[in-house]
Design an enzyme around this catalytic site. Sequence first.
Site, PDB file in Angstrom:
ATOM      1  N   GLU A 264      10.272 -14.721  31.935  1.00  0.00           N
ATOM      2  CA  GLU A 264      10.232 -13.694  32.970  1.00  0.00           C
ATOM      3  C   GLU A 264       9.626 -14.279  34.247  1.00  0.00           C
ATOM      4  O   GLU A 264       8.598 -14.944  34.178  1.00  0.00           O
ATOM      5  CB  GLU A 264       9.387 -12.497  32.501  1.00  0.00           C
ATOM      6  CG  GLU A 264       9.978 -11.762  31.310  1.00  0.00           C
ATOM      7  CD  GLU A 264       9.175 -10.529  30.892  1.00  0.00           C
ATOM      8  OE1 GLU A 264       8.178 -10.209  31.585  1.00  0.00           O
ATOM      9  OE2 GLU A 264       9.540  -9.878  29.892  1.00  0.00           O
ATOM     10  N   HIS A 283      11.415  -5.651  32.791  1.00  0.00           N
ATOM     11  CA  HIS A 283      10.075  -5.304  32.296  1.00  0.00           C
ATOM     12  C   HIS A 283       9.498  -4.152  33.120  1.00  0.00           C
ATOM     13  O   HIS A 283       8.409  -4.239  33.692  1.00  0.00           O
ATOM     14  CB  HIS A 283       9.155  -6.520  32.356  1.00  0.00           C
ATOM     15  CG  HIS A 283       8.048  -6.456  31.333  1.00  0.00           C
ATOM     16  ND1 HIS A 283       7.501  -7.573  30.749  1.00  0.00           N
ATOM     17  CD2 HIS A 283       7.387  -5.402  30.790  1.00  0.00           C
ATOM     18  CE1 HIS A 283       6.555  -7.218  29.896  1.00  0.00           C
ATOM     19  NE2 HIS A 283       6.466  -5.894  29.914  1.00  0.00           N
TER      20      HIS A 283
END
Length: 330
Positions: A264, A283
Site C-alpha cells: 500500500e 484502505h
Amino acid sequence: MKIVIPDDFPPVYQDHPEAARLGEYGELVVHGSRATSEEELIERLRGAEIALNVRAYTLFGERVVAALPELRLVSVLGTGTDNFDLPACSRHGVLVVNTPGASTVSVAELTLALLFAVARHVALADRKLREGVWHHQHGFELRGKVLGIVGLGLIGREVARLGQALGMRVIAWSFHNDPDRAAALGVEMVAIEDLLRQSDVVSIHVRNSAETRGLIGRHEIRLMKPSAILINTARAAIIDEDALLDALRDGRLAGAGLDVFLQEPLPPDHPWAQLDNVVLTPHVGWVTHEAAARLASAPVDNILRYLASSPTNVVNPAALEHPKQQRVQV
C-alpha cells in the site's frame, strides 16, 4: 512532558482541535511526513514519554523501543497493533493502547458496499458505461444466501447484523468460540472448513497476528464454492495473495472485494488492477466523517485517562508491571 506524533501522514492531527487538546498536557511535536528509516523514527521519538501512532507503516520493534528509555505509552489510532513487537514493548515498559469500536460501523458498511459491488458487478458496469458500452452481466441476489464471517469481534458482529437484515443466513468461525455471543446474534458457529464450504460470501474480520497470517491459504480457497465471493476489509496478510489471485484468474472463485493489500499504496500495474471480477478500495474502511471524528478523539482520550492513572483499552497489560509505569506525572 514531551508528546510526539511521529507519522501524521496523510494528515489527521495537523491543525486539528484534538491536537490542541493534547497540547495542553505537554510539549506536542507533530511530524507531517513518513519517517524514511528506523533511525529517523527513533530521532523523532527521542525524549518522548508518550507517542500517538497514526499509521500502521510505523514499526515499533525491539530496536526502536529499546532506544527510547523515556517512552512509556503509545496510543494507537485504530485497533491494529501488528506494527508493534508487543513482547518487546512490555519488556521495555511501553504500554500500548488502542481504540476498539471507533470505526466499527464504517468498516462494516464498507464490507456491505463491497459485497453489493462484487455481487452485481457495479464497478465493471460503471466502467463499461463510461466507455460507451451497454454491458449486462448477471449477478446474484443476496437474500437467502449464506454469509460466512471469519472473526466475530465488534466488526464481525456488525456485519452479521447487516447480513441478517438482508435476509442472509449467517454462520461464523472465531478463534474464541463464544456460543453465548453467537446465540445472542442468531449466528451459527461452525468449523472454518465448514464455513468455507457452505458460504456464498466469506468476509474476513480477524486481526493480523502470528495466528491469522496466511489463515486463508490455497487449501482453504479450494474449499470454497466456485460461485462464492471473498471480502477482506481486515488485513491483507490474512489471505495468501498469490493463491487468491490464481483462483480469481482461473474462475475457481467468482469474485472478491478488497480494501487492504500487502503493498500500500497499490501500484497501478499491480495484478489486482487487471481483474474485472475484483472491486478495489484504497484502505478506506474507516474513512467516513463520523469514524474520523471518533478515531481522532479516542487516542487522545486514552492518553488523558493514562495520565489520570486509569489506562483503558490496554493491549499489552504485562507492561503495567514494569517500573517505568510507576512514574505517571501530569
